[in-house]
Motif scaffolding. Structure first.
Motif, short mmCIF file in Angstrom:
data_model
loop_
_atom_site.label_atom_id
_atom_site.label_comp_id
_atom_site.label_asym_id
_atom_site.label_seq_id
_atom_site.Cartn_x
_atom_site.Cartn_y
_atom_site.Cartn_z
N GLU A 1 -7.53 -2.56 4.16
CA GLU A 1 -8.14 -3.84 3.84
C GLU A 1 -8.14 -4.13 2.33
OE1 GLU A 1 -11.42 -0.80 3.76
OE2 GLU A 1 -9.61 -1.24 4.94
N ILE B 1 -4.87 -14.20 4.20
CA ILE B 1 -4.90 -13.05 5.11
C ILE B 1 -6.31 -12.47 5.24
CG2 ILE B 1 -2.49 -12.51 4.67
CD1 ILE B 1 -3.36 -10.30 2.78
N SER B 2 -7.13 -12.54 4.19
CA SER B 2 -8.51 -12.03 4.32
C SER B 2 -9.35 -12.90 5.22
CB SER B 2 -9.16 -11.95 2.93
OG SER B 2 -9.22 -13.24 2.33
N GLN C 1 -6.74 -3.81 8.39
CA GLN C 1 -5.45 -3.43 7.85
C GLN C 1 -4.50 -4.62 7.97
OE1 GLN C 1 -3.95 -0.13 10.17
NE2 GLN C 1 -3.01 -1.44 11.69
N TYR C 2 -3.38 -4.54 7.21
CA TYR C 2 -2.42 -5.63 7.18
C TYR C 2 -1.03 -5.07 7.46
CZ TYR C 2 -6.26 -7.97 4.76
OH TYR C 2 -7.48 -8.48 4.42
N LYS D 1 -13.28 -9.03 11.08
CA LYS D 1 -12.90 -8.70 9.71
C LYS D 1 -11.60 -7.89 9.72
CE LYS D 1 -16.62 -10.53 7.92
NZ LYS D 1 -16.54 -11.75 7.06
N PRO D 2 -10.65 -8.22 8.83
CA PRO D 2 -9.40 -7.44 8.77
C PRO D 2 -9.68 -6.01 8.31
CG PRO D 2 -9.12 -9.59 7.71
CD PRO D 2 -10.59 -9.42 7.96
N GLY E 1 -8.23 -13.84 8.02
CA GLY E 1 -7.76 -13.55 9.37
C GLY E 1 -6.56 -14.38 9.79
N GLN F 1 -7.70 -7.40 12.93
CA GLN F 1 -9.14 -7.59 12.78
C GLN F 1 -9.91 -6.66 13.71
OE1 GLN F 1 -10.17 -11.90 12.59
NE2 GLN F 1 -7.99 -12.21 13.02
N TRP G 1 -3.92 -13.83 -0.64
CA TRP G 1 -5.06 -12.99 -0.24
C TRP G 1 -6.16 -13.81 0.45
CZ3 TRP G 1 -5.85 -8.10 0.54
CH2 TRP G 1 -4.97 -7.17 -0.02
N PRO H 1 -2.81 -9.98 9.58
CA PRO H 1 -4.05 -9.19 9.48
C PRO H 1 -4.48 -8.66 10.85
CG PRO H 1 -4.58 -11.51 9.41
CD PRO H 1 -3.08 -11.42 9.50
#
Length: 847
Positions: free
Chosen positions: A378, A425-426, A463-464, A460-461, A428, A455, A422, A453
């Motif tokens: 994350e 992707i943060s 990992q990507y 909440k994410p 979601g 979740q 960012w 992403p």
């Protein structure tokens, strides 16, 4: 044969003989009466004939005397007639055959006397009539006639007296015979009554004794049936020496499918209930060693050769001076089936996990071979890269793991570019874009990047996943193109060569004069020639796909604020060939800032677009399959682990109890309930996997109106019951190229949801309509039902086993299946809804 049966048989035999005797007796009496009646008839006939004959003799004699006195002819005629009548009566009397010899002899004498009288009378008639009758002659005739008549009269009286005597004797004999018959009947009836009375007494006594014995037997059987026949377990008693069954209870016969008569006295081996003779020998050996056996699990066969699992208990007892084995069995087939089902489910689960793992591994392998892949946490720290990443960046995997992407930042993009990345992707959301990176050796390379992403349950994410495609060559081509455009004035030949190499055409359009010019590559791109097509803005628009022409026209004629614009649109080359182009426009102004003309380039990117679409499809499919795997893991960890753990616990616990105990039965019920839950979850899982994996059904043109009518017919009762109104409008789009069974399931689930989750204060109203939007087909389902609170449930609305209204029955699979089938058909689904204000589902499919 029992005593009562013997007595009844004797009584029946005697009754039959009595009936035969009475029948014979009555037959003889009737025959005698018939013979007597016949004799009386003969006698009466003789009396009548004699009487008539006597009268005829008197009449003939009188007529003879008158004739001799008067010589009148009519007296002679009367005498002749009387003589004729007299002969007829004599013949009739002669024909009578009397059984009485005296009477028969008297008749013969009378007949002879009549013939003598007739002969004498005829002789008197022969005396000449001319001779005058004298008094002495007349007196002698008269005396002769009367003398003969007196003699005949005496004989007639003898016959009459004899006949009367015969009749009287017959009457006396008949009376005596009737009296004798009556006496015989009376005595015989008395004897029969006495006999049957004795038989009745004997039978009654035997029945009384039998009833008392049966009553004692019933009480004994009732007591025995309480502990044996009605036992909840399967029981039987076997003679130890011969192995023959002495008795079995009801559960034994129902369990094995035999009747008591079929098994009593038979050996269990003859009945064929042993699956293995070794099992029987093991039980016999245990009996010989320990005189009993406990909790021995066996597999037997019933009458229909169906396998039955049992737990057996037995002990040797002495019954009626015989050593017998009293055995009890408990049916554990359901427990065994539950254990086997649990094993099968575990094996199936492991197989499915292995298959899904292999499938994901195959997709990962394919992706690793074609794309540049990196996975970060994350915070953006790299946790995994594939070989392609190391190859293009020139860094070893060990040098990259644990660092972020700043080590390959080329400094080409501004900080705002990555800040926007960012933020996307943060939140979601998936980010797509092009990035220029710097390799370890300082070389620059371009990548087309998609960042997805992953979740957690809180949204909440954690990992990507970054999937990149090397587009360095394309960017170089574009740079070469731009450089060639800038050097256009220096050399048209170089521009044409560059355009031909890059498959890029150029054109311009003057707004005042509406004049236009095309490069040679423009003609090749459109599949035409300068002789066939004059360059102009309408001519350019004529090659644009009809669905894109309005948008392209607006973008050309309306200047972009920055003076530069790039976009994609489709063209039609020839009659049916559709090509995809990338376009860039540059607007040129005069010194006063007035718009003079627009210059554009057209790049044929059909092959690149197809490759990109395939890449996007692989990426989307990989992401979807990853989500499916996460959902699958969720089902395994939450929906299967608890029932499996319960089955294991109950299976271990059941060994602490003996069959027949309440806890033993509760454990069996618990195992069955857990097994049913396992089976239901696995069936749901298979149903989901089939939608994802099986696409063998052929696509076809599905008529949307007919599809809705078919579903309305299926749900007719529910629609009438809820007083629902379903409005449809398919005037813009009437058909859709898809799998019909999938479309039926999608429509069915959305329509039934609108009916089930109706608002209690208003009648259900569902509007279904189709339209075209930006070249896509959009299906809309809008109702006035309870709606869904998207703020609370928006992230999980299409999740498996998610339910938002609990007043109706359901599993929470409907919307999950709808989304899965829509995505399988290449479409997407969205929802707009508020609590108590209805819901609007929007399905989008490629045209």
């Amino acid at each position: 044969m029992s005593y009562i049966q013997k007595t009844t048989f004797v009584a029946f035999l005697v009754a039959s003989l009595c009936i035969a005797f009475l029948t014979g007796l009555f037959y003889i009496d009737l025959r005698n009466v018939l013979e007597a009646s016949e004799q009386e008839g003969v006698t009466l006939k003789i009396l009548r004939s004699v009487e008539v004959l006597h009268h005829s003799l008197q009449y003939a004699g009188e007529e003879l005397i008158r004739y001799k006195q008067t010589n009148a002819a009519h007296h002679l005629g009367s005498y002749t007639e009387a003589g004729t009548e007299l002969e007829r009566h004599v013949l009739a009397l002669d024909a009578v055959d009397s059984s009485d010899e005296v009477q028969q002899k008297q008749l013969q004498q009378l007949i002879k006397a009549v013939y003598r009288y007739k002969s004498a009378a005829d002789s008197i008639l022969k005396i000449p009539a001319s001779a005058p009758p004298t008094q002495p002659l007349l007196a002698s005739v008269d005396d002769f006639v009367h003398e003969q008549l007196d003699l005949l009269h005496e004989q007639v009286l003898l016959i009459e007296n004899r006949s009367r005597a015969i009749l009287q004797a017959a009457d006396e004999e008949r009376k005596q015979q009737m009296q004798n018959t009556l006496k015989v009947f009376i005595w015989f009836s008395v004897g029969v009554i006495v006999f049957f009375a004795i038989c009745y007494m004997l039978v009654s006594k035997a029945l009384f004794i039998r009833n008392r014995m049966e009553e004692k037997l019933r009480k004994s059987e009732l007591l025995f049936s309480t502990v044996f026949y009605k036992s909840p377990v399967i029981c039987c008693i076997t003679e130890l020496g011969t192995g023959r069954l002495i008795d079995v209870n009801d559960n034994f016969t129902s369990f094995f499918g035999f009747t008591r008569e079929e098994v009593i006295g038979e050996r269990t081996t003859d009945l064929g209930i042993w699956k293995s003779i070794k099992d029987r020998m093991e039980v016999v050996n245990r009996l010989k060693l320990n005189k009993s056996f406990r909790n021995v699990e066996l597999q037997l066969h019933n009458r229909h050769n169906e396998p039955k699992d049992i737990s057996a208990y037995g002990e040797i007892l002495t019954l009626d001076d015989r050593e017998c084995v009293v055995a009890a069995f408990v049916d554990i087939s359901e427990r065994k089936e539950a254990e086997n089902a649990s094993k099968r489910l575990n094996a199936l689960l492991e197989q499915k996990v292995e298959e899904r793992t292999k499938e994901i591994a195959d997709y990962k392998y394919a992706l690793d071979q074609a794309a540049i892949v990196a996975i970060t946490d994350e915070k953006g720290v790299i946790r995994h890269v594939n070989d392609n990443f190391s190859k293009i960046s020139k860094y070893d995997r060990e040098e990259i793991i644990g660092h972020n992407h700043r080590m390959i930042n080329s400094g080409y993009h501004p900080k705002q570019y990555f800040s926007q990345l960012w933020r996307t992707i943060s939140g979601g959301k998936i980010w797509k874009g092009e990035i220029r990176n710097r390799a370890k050796d300082g070389t620059l390379y371009w990548v087309d990047t998609t960042i997805v992403p992953f979740q957690n349950a809180q949204g909440k994410p954690y990992q990507y996943l970054a999937i990149r495609w090397d587009i360095t060559d394309r960017k170089k081509a574009e740079e070469a193109l731009l450089q060639a455009i800038e050097e256009l004035e220096e050399g048209a030949a170089k521009l044409k060569e560059a355009q031909a190499i890059a498959r890029i055409g150029s054109w311009d359009y003057e707004f005042d004069s509406e004049k236009s010019s095309w490069s040679d590559e423009m003609y090749r791109l459109f599949g035409t020639s300068p002789e066939e097509t004059q360059p102009s803005l309408p001519a350019l628009l004529s090659f644009v796909h009809p669905d894109d022409v309005d948008e392209v026209k607006d973008k050309i004629l309306l200047e972009a604020p920055s003076g530069h614009r790039s976009f994609y649109y489709r063209i039609i080359r020839g009659k049916e060939e559709v090509r995809c182009t990338y376009n860039e426009l540059q607007y040129i102004h005069d010194e006063q800032g007035m718009l003079l003309r627009v210059t554009g380039i057209v790049h044929d990117v059909t092959e690149e677009k197809l490759v990109q679409e395939e890449k996007d499809k692989v990426t989307a499919d990989l992401l979807q399959r990853n989500k499916d795997l996460e959902q699958f893991a969720y089902i395994v960890s939450h929906n299967l682990r608890a029932p499996v753990a319960n089955v294991i616990g109950l299976t271990s616990l059941i060994h602490n109890y003996t069959p027949g105990e309440a806890n033993f039965d509760k454990c069996l019920d618990g195992i069955q309930a857990c097994t049913r839950n396992l089976d239901e979850v696995v069936r749901d899982l298979n149903h989901v996997l089939q939608v994802k994996l099986e696409h063998s059904e052929t696509k076809e043109m599905v008529n949307l109106s007919e599809l809705v009518d078919e579903i309305k017919t299926t749900l007719q009762n529910l629609i009438v019951q809820e007083e629902a109104v379903i409005y449809t409008d398919f005037t813009q789009v009437g058909e859709l190229y898809a799998i019909k069974s999938f479309m039926f399931s999608i429509f069915y689930n959305l329509i039934t949801n609108s009916l089930k989750f109706r608002h209690p204060e208003r009648k259900p109203f569902l509007e279904i309509f189709a339209c075209k939007m930006k070249g896509d087909i959009v299906l809309n389902f809008r109702d006035n039902g309870l709606g869904i609170n998207l703020d609370a449930h928006g992230r999980k609305i299409f999740g498996l086993y998610k339910r938002f209204h609990l007043h109706t029955q359901g599993k929470g699979m409907g919307l999950f299946m709808v989304k899965s089938q829509v995505e399988t058909l290449g479409g997407s689904i969205a929802v707009e809804s508020e609590a108590n204000k209805g819901a609007h589902f929007i399905l989008t499919f490629k045209s």
